[in-house]
Scaffold this motif. Structure first.
Motif, PDB file in Angstrom:
ATOM      1  N   PRO A 111       0.800  -1.236   0.000  1.00  0.00           N
ATOM      2  CA  PRO A 111       0.000   0.000   0.000  1.00  0.00           C
ATOM      3  C   PRO A 111       0.830   1.283   0.000  1.00  0.00           C
ATOM      4  O   PRO A 111       0.359   2.312  -0.483  1.00  0.00           O
ATOM      5  N   HIS A 112       2.038   1.236   0.558  1.00  0.00           N
ATOM      6  CA  HIS A 112       2.842   2.455   0.619  1.00  0.00           C
ATOM      7  C   HIS A 112       3.188   2.967  -0.771  1.00  0.00           C
ATOM      8  O   HIS A 112       3.274   4.187  -0.990  1.00  0.00           O
ATOM      9  N   PHE A 113       3.348   2.050  -1.737  1.00  0.00           N
ATOM     10  CA  PHE A 113       3.724   2.447  -3.099  1.00  0.00           C
ATOM     11  C   PHE A 113       2.550   2.345  -4.078  1.00  0.00           C
ATOM     12  O   PHE A 113       2.525   3.071  -5.068  1.00  0.00           O
ATOM     13  N   SER A 114       1.617   1.447  -3.811  1.00  0.00           N
ATOM     14  CA  SER A 114       0.387   1.317  -4.622  1.00  0.00           C
ATOM     15  C   SER A 114       0.672   1.233  -6.111  1.00  0.00           C
ATOM     16  O   SER A 114       0.085   1.961  -6.925  1.00  0.00           O
ATOM     17  N   PHE A 115       1.593   0.355  -6.484  1.00  0.00           N
ATOM     18  CA  PHE A 115       1.908   0.176  -7.899  1.00  0.00           C
ATOM     19  C   PHE A 115       0.767  -0.533  -8.628  1.00  0.00           C
ATOM     20  O   PHE A 115       0.104  -1.412  -8.075  1.00  0.00           O
ATOM     21  N   PHE A 116       0.592  -0.156  -9.899  1.00  0.00           N
ATOM     22  CA  PHE A 116      -0.332  -0.848 -10.787  1.00  0.00           C
ATOM     23  C   PHE A 116       0.435  -1.121 -12.089  1.00  0.00           C
ATOM     24  O   PHE A 116       0.592  -0.249 -12.916  1.00  0.00           O
ATOM     25  N   SER A 117       0.959  -2.328 -12.208  1.00  0.00           N
ATOM     26  CA  SER A 117       1.754  -2.730 -13.364  1.00  0.00           C
ATOM     27  C   SER A 117       3.003  -1.864 -13.546  1.00  0.00           C
ATOM     28  O   SER A 117       3.169  -1.187 -14.560  1.00  0.00           O
ATOM     29  N   PRO A 118       3.920  -1.872 -12.558  1.00  0.00           N
ATOM     30  CA  PRO A 118       5.177  -1.129 -12.740  1.00  0.00           C
ATOM     31  C   PRO A 118       6.010  -1.754 -13.842  1.00  0.00           C
ATOM     32  O   PRO A 118       6.153  -2.980 -13.901  1.00  0.00           O
ATOM     33  N   ARG A 119       6.563  -0.938 -14.705  1.00  0.00           N
ATOM     34  CA  ARG A 119       7.306  -1.456 -15.860  1.00  0.00           C
ATOM     35  C   ARG A 119       8.759  -0.964 -15.853  1.00  0.00           C
ATOM     36  O   ARG A 119       9.603  -1.538 -15.213  1.00  0.00           O
ATOM     37  N   SER A 120       9.049   0.101 -16.566  1.00  0.00           N
ATOM     38  CA  SER A 120      10.440   0.532 -16.735  1.00  0.00           C
ATOM     39  C   SER A 120      11.016   1.115 -15.450  1.00  0.00           C
ATOM     40  O   SER A 120      10.293   1.660 -14.608  1.00  0.00           O
ATOM     41  N   LEU A 121      12.346   0.987 -15.313  1.00  0.00           N
ATOM     42  CA  LEU A 121      13.075   1.522 -14.166  1.00  0.00           C
ATOM     43  C   LEU A 121      14.311   2.270 -14.645  1.00  0.00           C
ATOM     44  O   LEU A 121      14.880   1.957 -15.698  1.00  0.00           O
ATOM     45  N   THR A 122      14.740   3.242 -13.861  1.00  0.00           N
ATOM     46  CA  THR A 122      16.068   3.827 -14.018  1.00  0.00           C
ATOM     47  C   THR A 122      16.498   4.338 -12.648  1.00  0.00           C
ATOM     48  O   THR A 122      15.665   4.526 -11.754  1.00  0.00           O
ATOM     49  N   ILE A 123      17.786   4.550 -12.478  1.00  0.00           N
ATOM     50  CA  ILE A 123      18.307   5.003 -11.192  1.00  0.00           C
ATOM     51  C   ILE A 123      19.369   6.066 -11.437  1.00  0.00           C
ATOM     52  O   ILE A 123      20.118   5.995 -12.423  1.00  0.00           O
ATOM     53  N   ASP A 124      19.417   7.084 -10.586  1.00  0.00           N
ATOM     54  CA  ASP A 124      20.415   8.138 -10.776  1.00  0.00           C
ATOM     55  C   ASP A 124      21.597   7.924  -9.838  1.00  0.00           C
ATOM     56  O   ASP A 124      21.644   6.970  -9.049  1.00  0.00           O
ATOM     57  N   MET A 164      12.357   5.867 -19.046  1.00  0.00           N
ATOM     58  CA  MET A 164      12.782   7.081 -18.357  1.00  0.00           C
ATOM     59  C   MET A 164      14.291   7.200 -18.446  1.00  0.00           C
ATOM     60  O   MET A 164      14.990   6.206 -18.634  1.00  0.00           O
ATOM     61  N   ALA A 165      14.781   8.409 -18.307  1.00  0.00           N
ATOM     62  CA  ALA A 165      16.223   8.650 -18.251  1.00  0.00           C
ATOM     63  C   ALA A 165      16.458   9.929 -17.467  1.00  0.00           C
ATOM     64  O   ALA A 165      15.634  10.846 -17.491  1.00  0.00           O
ATOM     65  N   VAL A 166      17.595   9.983 -16.771  1.00  0.00           N
ATOM     66  CA  VAL A 166      17.961  11.155 -15.976  1.00  0.00           C
ATOM     67  C   VAL A 166      19.324  11.642 -16.441  1.00  0.00           C
ATOM     68  O   VAL A 166      20.263  10.849 -16.546  1.00  0.00           O
ATOM     69  N   ASP A 167      19.445  12.951 -16.756  1.00  0.00           N
ATOM     70  CA  ASP A 167      20.721  13.455 -17.257  1.00  0.00           C
ATOM     71  C   ASP A 167      21.616  13.934 -16.110  1.00  0.00           C
ATOM     72  O   ASP A 167      21.253  13.848 -14.924  1.00  0.00           O
ATOM     73  N   SER A 168      22.775  14.446 -16.463  1.00  0.00           N
ATOM     74  CA  SER A 168      23.768  14.836 -15.454  1.00  0.00           C
ATOM     75  C   SER A 168      23.324  16.035 -14.623  1.00  0.00           C
ATOM     76  O   SER A 168      23.889  16.300 -13.554  1.00  0.00           O
TER      77      SER A 168
END
Length: 340
Positions: free
Chosen positions: A157-170, A216-220
């Motif tokens: 319940p804390h995150f309440s995901f519904f079909s989480p798909r792509s991931l990225t990490i900075d 998703m993507a995160v730049d510098s």
């Protein structure tokens, strides 16, 4: 003799009103055309994609892939690919040699155990080598050691995901989860295990609204780019989560993309996979179009159904090709300077 009166111009006021209406319509059409051209961008700039290396084969054995999806590269160069058809993560060396696999398909119905998957989808690897895998229909993101040992999960319940798909990490350990069913991006502070912020909302308007979020993507600089599948566009958010702008991706509008993914190179250019057309669209950090990677004018297209995108520590672009059931490393290529 009675002088005939001069006739006055008929309906002169009506004529002026008609002229004003026509002028308004011309201006409105011009504004619409300008907006269309802004989103469409300039004419396509083709960049030839040449395969330098292929990894994996179709199958269920060691190194076999069945419908590979998202892709991540560890700090040491090892390739981790989500092998959705086999419900596991396959790991290859930087040279392309099979190393090991982890994860199994969980039993139908009910909550799965650690290390079991019900449609593994996205993958990301932290600076310390920790591996994160989105487990779509178990509504969680599982955490593993570099060798594939389960080490916990984010879900419930804390995150309440519904079909989480792509991931990225900075680089700060913030994990970005495309909560596809909810059409938002949820950002997790992996050190604290807390939900840090939510990007966007569901819809088709401005302000970062999406209809199914994917790559998703995160730049510098910390700016965040999100693939809005249903609206065929890329969103740009600031590091603080404030929406900045959108850009329509021409190929996505022409042929609805399947699991559109994003990646960023060392120059800060954004790469958008186009599985429907076998292409990769390239934009700068302001979402100005820069070119399109595709097959040679004549000959077989090396990218049949490109899905996962990832850059190695050396700067090589790797692609998981769902149609060919293998990974490909593209030969070096040059993105032209922006148009003046």
């Amino acid at each position: 003799m009675v002088e005939k009166s001069k006739k006055k111009p008929a309906r002169s006021g009506r004529g002026k009103r008609l002229a004003m209406i026509l002028l308004f319509l011309v201006l409105l059409a011009g504004a619409g055309t300008a907006l269309f051209l802004y989103n469409r961008g300039p004419a396509e700039i083709p960049l030839t994609a040449v395969v330098a290396q292929t990894v994996g084969t179709h199958g269920i054995g060691h190194g076999g892939l069945d419908s590979p999806r998202c892709l991540a590269i560890a700090p040491d160069g090892d390739l981790y690919v989500v092998d959705l058809g086999n419900s596991r993560i396959e790991v290859f060396s930087a040279a392309g040699a099979y190393k090991f696999a982890f994860g199994v398909k969980g039993a139908p119905g009910g909550a799965d155990k650690p290390g079991e998957f019900n449609e593994p989808s996205g993958i990301a690897i932290g600076k310390d080598g920790t591996v994160y895998v989105s487990d779509a229909w178990n509504a969680r993101v599982q955490r593993f050691s570099p060798k594939g040992k389960p080490e916990g999960e984010f879900g419930g319940p804390h995150f309440s995901f519904f079909s989480p798909r792509s991931l990225t990490i900075d680089g700060n350990g913030m994990l970005y989860v495309a909560d596809t069913g909810n059409s938002v991006v949820k950002v997790i502070d992996t050190a604290k295990g807390n939900l840090d912020m939510v990007l966007g909302s569901q819809g088709s308007g401005d302000g970062g609204q999406s209809h199914e979020t994917f790559g998703m993507a995160v730049d510098s600089h910390g700016d965040i780019f999100v693939a809005d599948h249903g609206n065929h566009r890329i969103h740009k958010f600031s590091a603080a989560g404030v929406w900045i702008k959108d850009r329509k991706v021409l190929g996505w509008a022409e042929s609805d993309p399947f699991w559109p993914q994003l990646a960023i190179d060392k120059q800060g250019l954004i790469y958008a996979g186009d599985s429907g057309n076998g292409k990769i669209w390239i934009y700068d950090s302001d979402l100005n179009y820069r070119g399109t990677l595709e097959g040679p004018p004549q000959g077989e297209d090396p990218l049949s159904v490109p899905v996962g995108l990832a850059f190695s520590p050396k700067g090589d672009l790797w692609v998981s090709d769902m149609g060919a059931n293998h990974l490909v490393k593209l030969a070096p290529f040059t993105v032209p300077a922006p148009l003046q």
